[in-house]
Every structure is written in structure tokens, then in C-alpha cells.
Write an enzyme that holds these catalytic residues in place. Structure first.
Site: not given
Ligand code: PHB
Ligand code: APR
Length: 390
Positions: A72, A201, A296
């Protein structure tokens, strides 16, 4: 039994360390209290920083990740009913992230260890770590009803937040820094093609939501919930309803599908300092926890053991303990950067019960700034893909 490095815990930290040591010709024994089955099926996060990807590749365990991982080049931040793209690669001098589940990383590392025929003991009970101050630390454990002793030069405490290594350090040595958050994430794995090309997000007045993925036909979605809520209060229909409301966008559809897994994860920030005592070195979740916003945890665990492996290799090659002596100081620079970044992402995106309207306004202003100022977006991007300058 005797070995050079005793590794407690077969999560990403312990298994990666074992692999890095193997490549350098250093012996280790890995002790894990769960079964192989359990360790290989724990669902965790799934974003690998470029540095993590490169390290796994160099360690010879990157083949499946390179085949099945999805590269990505950006993420999205959604708020006020709009979705904004943050072009991570453009903003970070060409770096990117790879979507590949931590569970898959663990499976690859276990398979490599088993193929090498090197000691990786599952279902081990009652691990105790003794005489850390001496030249010869000793680990004792039980397996198949028999007590065993393992003598070594170095102990790597890779046994996660609930492990025994950190707590075996005498009282008064460690300082603890922590923060709890009054919310949690309810995560689902759904058998449906992801409705998004890159992670979303989402800030919403009903609470945070995150759209992620595992593969072309597996979606990984999360909604903010309360930490004390029972899972039974969240039937699948309610989860989809909240995901729909929190990520809604004109002209875009969130496709639903069968929920394969669901679980609630608490959120906390936690660091102990120093990350070492005598011949015991803590790595990964044994030494620090970050809330998952920013993904992280796994990357930090791998960064720790990278530093540790180099220090151990140097110790055997040159006899110098300089690398081991500075292990904690070197790791903590990256740890605290990630602690700050994860806290910052978390506080920017989540809704607090009874939130002060002033705080809510600040969150929205920050989100607008990060998605409209190149300087602010660049700062997010370099932290997200993993800083190379620490
Ligand atoms: C996930 O794909 O589980 C995932 C992705 C981004 C995050 C936390 C978990 O910040
Ligand atoms: N004896 C032996 N093994 C133990 C003990 C013990 N007393 N206690 C815990 N373990 C094992 C756990 O069963 C687990 O397999 O140690 C391992 C620790 O692995 P993780 O918890 O995955 O921690 P780490 O390897 O540091 O990886 C950090 O995991 O929790 C996620 O978000 C976190 O992505 C991050 C990553």
C-alpha cells in the site's frame, strides 16, 4: 541443557530473533508456553513497515509475504463526512507498507525454524528465569511433566506483556510509564472482498472505525467500543450497522459478509525502562505496549530484536559488550517515537464518552491540518511507514 541464547516466547519478537541468530550461526532455544496451533491462529494486526519487510526478507522468511502481501502506498483519514487520502509513499521519499497479517508472519517463522530442525519448544510450563546477575543465567521449565534446566549466556525476554521475564527483574530496577484509554476496539474478520483499496481511519461522532484488510477476499474491520462491553452486546448486525454509519460516504458502499472472527482489544500505552537487566534483555510487548492506532506493535517488536541480534552477534564476534550495554537506550528512542505517534493517532481519532466540546473541535482541526498541510501530512507519513533516522 546449554545454549547461547535462551528465548522466552514464540511471538514475532522471539521467532524473529531466533531466525536472525540462526543466520549468524548463533545457537538458541525458544520456549513457548502455548501450543503451535494456538500461536499460529492468534489474530493480530497486519501492517508491516518497509523496514520490517526488508528485515524478514533478508532473514530468508519473506517468500510468502512477497507473494501474498499487498503493498500500500497510502492511507485515508475520514472525518466530517469526507475521506482524505494521505499519499504515504509520495510523502516519505518512496517508502511503503505491506498488508500481511502478523499471524502469517508467525506461521512463516515457525515453519522456517521447524525446517531448520532447531529447538522451538511449545507447551512449556512454569518458566522461571534465575541468576540474571551471574555470568550463567539459568532458565527452568516443565515439559511433559519433567522439570528441565537451561543454562545460557543471554536470556531474551520475548514473552509479551503477560510474560514472566519482566516480572523476574528485582523490584526497584524498572521504571514504568503508562496510560490507559477509556475505550477499546471491537475487531472482525469478514469473508468479503474489502470495500476499500487502502486503509480508512474514520473519526465519527458515534466513535472511531477502521477499515483494513487481509487479502482480496478477507476484510478486517474495527469499531470503537467501551472496554467493559461484553462481546454478546455486539451481534454481527450491530457491528455492521455501526461500521456503515461511521464510514458512510456518498457514492461508496461498504459490502457486508459473514463474520469469521470477532474480539475486543483493550488499548493501552506502556513502557518499562531500562529494557535490560544483567543478562536479560526484554523485547517487544514484554517491554512496551502501544494502542493499535498506527499499527506499531509488531514493527516495534521486530525493530527491538534487530538491535538485539546485532548486539549478540557482535558480542560473540568481537567479545565487545558495547552493543548489549546500549541495547535499551538504542531501542527506547524508537519505542518512544512510536509511543507518541500511537497516542497521537489514538487521541486524534477516538471519541470520549462525555467529550468536552473543546476537545472535539481540536480533533477536527488537527485532522483538517494533517489532510491539508503537506508538512503535517509528511510528519504522519514518515511515522506511519517507520522512521529511518532513529
Ligand atoms: C489491522 O489490519 O489489523 C490493523 C491495521 C491498522 C491498524 C491496526 C490494525 O492501525
Ligand atoms: N513462558 C513462555 N512463553 C510465554 C510466557 C511464559 N511464561 N508468557 C507468554 N509467553 C508467550 C506467549 O504465548 C506469546 O506466544 O510469549 C509470546 C509473546 O508473543 P507476543 O505477545 O506476540 O509478543 P511479541 O512477540 O513481543 O510481539 C508483539 O504482538 O501483541 C502483539 O500488538 C503486539 O504486534 C505486537 C506483537
Amino acid at each position: 541443557m546449554r545454549t547461547q541464547v535462551a528465548i522466552v516466547g514464540a511471538g514475532p519478537a522471539g521467532l524473529t530473533l531466533a531466525r536472525l541468530l540462526e543466520v549468524a550461526g548463533i545457537e538458541s532455544v525458544v520456549l513457548e508456553n502455548r501450543s503451535r496451533e494456538y500461536v499460529e491462529h492468534r489474530i493480530r494486526a497486519g501492517v508491516l513497515e518497509q523496514g520490517t519487510v526488508e528485515l524478514l526478507r533478508e532473514a530468508g522468511v519473506g517468500a510468502r509475504m512477497d507473494g501474498e502481501g499487498i503493498v500500500h502506498h497510502g492511507i485515508n483519514l475520514q472525518f466530517d463526512g469526507e475521506r482524505h487520502h494521505v499519499p504515504l509513499t509520495d510523502l516519505s521519499g518512496g517508502r511503503s507498507i505491506v498488508i500481511y497479517g502478523q499471524t502469517e508472519v508467525v506461521k512463516d517463522l515457525v515453519a522456517a525454524r521447524v525446517e531448520s530442525g532447531l529447538p522451538l519448544l511449545f507447551d512449556v510450563d512454569g518458566v522461571t528465569v534465575e541468576t540474571l546477575d551471574s555470568e550463567r543465567p539459568r532458565i527452568s521449565f516443565e515439559r511433559d511433566g519433567t522439570r528441565h534446566e537451561l543454562e545460557c549466556d543471554v536470556v531474551a525476554g520475548c514473552d509479551g506483556f503477560h510474560g514472566v521475564c519482566r516480572t523476574s527483574i528485582p523490584a526497584g530496577v524498572l521504571s514504568t510509564f503508562e496510560r490507559d484509554y477509556p475505550f477499546a476496539w471491537l475487531g472482525i474478520l469478514a469473508a468479503v472482498a474489502p470495500s476499500i483499496d487502502e486503509l480508512v481511519y474514520a473519526h465519527h461522532e458515534r466513535g472511531f472505525a477502521l477499515l483494513s484488510l487481509r487479502s482480496p477476499d478477507l476484510s478486517r474491520y474495527y469499531v470503537q467500543c467501551r472496554p467493559d462491553e461484553p462481546l454478546e452486546d455486539w451481534p454481527d448486525e450491530r457491528i455492521w450497522e455501526e461500521l456503515q454509519l461511521r464510514t458512510a460516504l456518498d457514492g461508496w458502499t461498504l459490502h457486508e459478509g459473514p463474520v469469521l472472527e470477532k474480539g475486543i482489544t483493550g488499548m493501552r500505552s506502556f513502557v518499562v525502562e531500562p529494557m535490560q537487566h544483567g543478562r536479560l534483555f526484554l523485547a517487544g510487548d514484554a517491554a512496551h505496549i502501544v494502542p493499535p492506532t498506527g499499527a506499531k506493535g509488531l514493527n516495534l517488536a521486530i525493530a527491538d530484536v534487530h538491535v538485539l541480534a546485532e548486539a549478540i552477534v557482535d558480542r560473540y564476534a568481537s567479545g565487545s559488550t558495547t552493543g548489549l550495554d546500549s541495547y535499551s537506550d538504542v531501542c527506547l528512542r524508537r519505542v518512544w517515537r512510536a509511543e507518541h505517534f500511537s497516542w497521537w493517532m489514538t487521541t486524534m481519532l477516538h471519541r470520549l464518552d462525555g467529550e468536552d466540546p473543546f476537545d472535539a473541535k481540536l480533533q477536527l482541526s488537527l485532522l483538517r491540518y494533517v489532510t491539508s498541510s503537506e508538512a503535517a501530512a509528511r510528519s504522519l507519513a514518515e511515522n506511519y511507514v517507520g522512521l529511518t533516522t532513529l
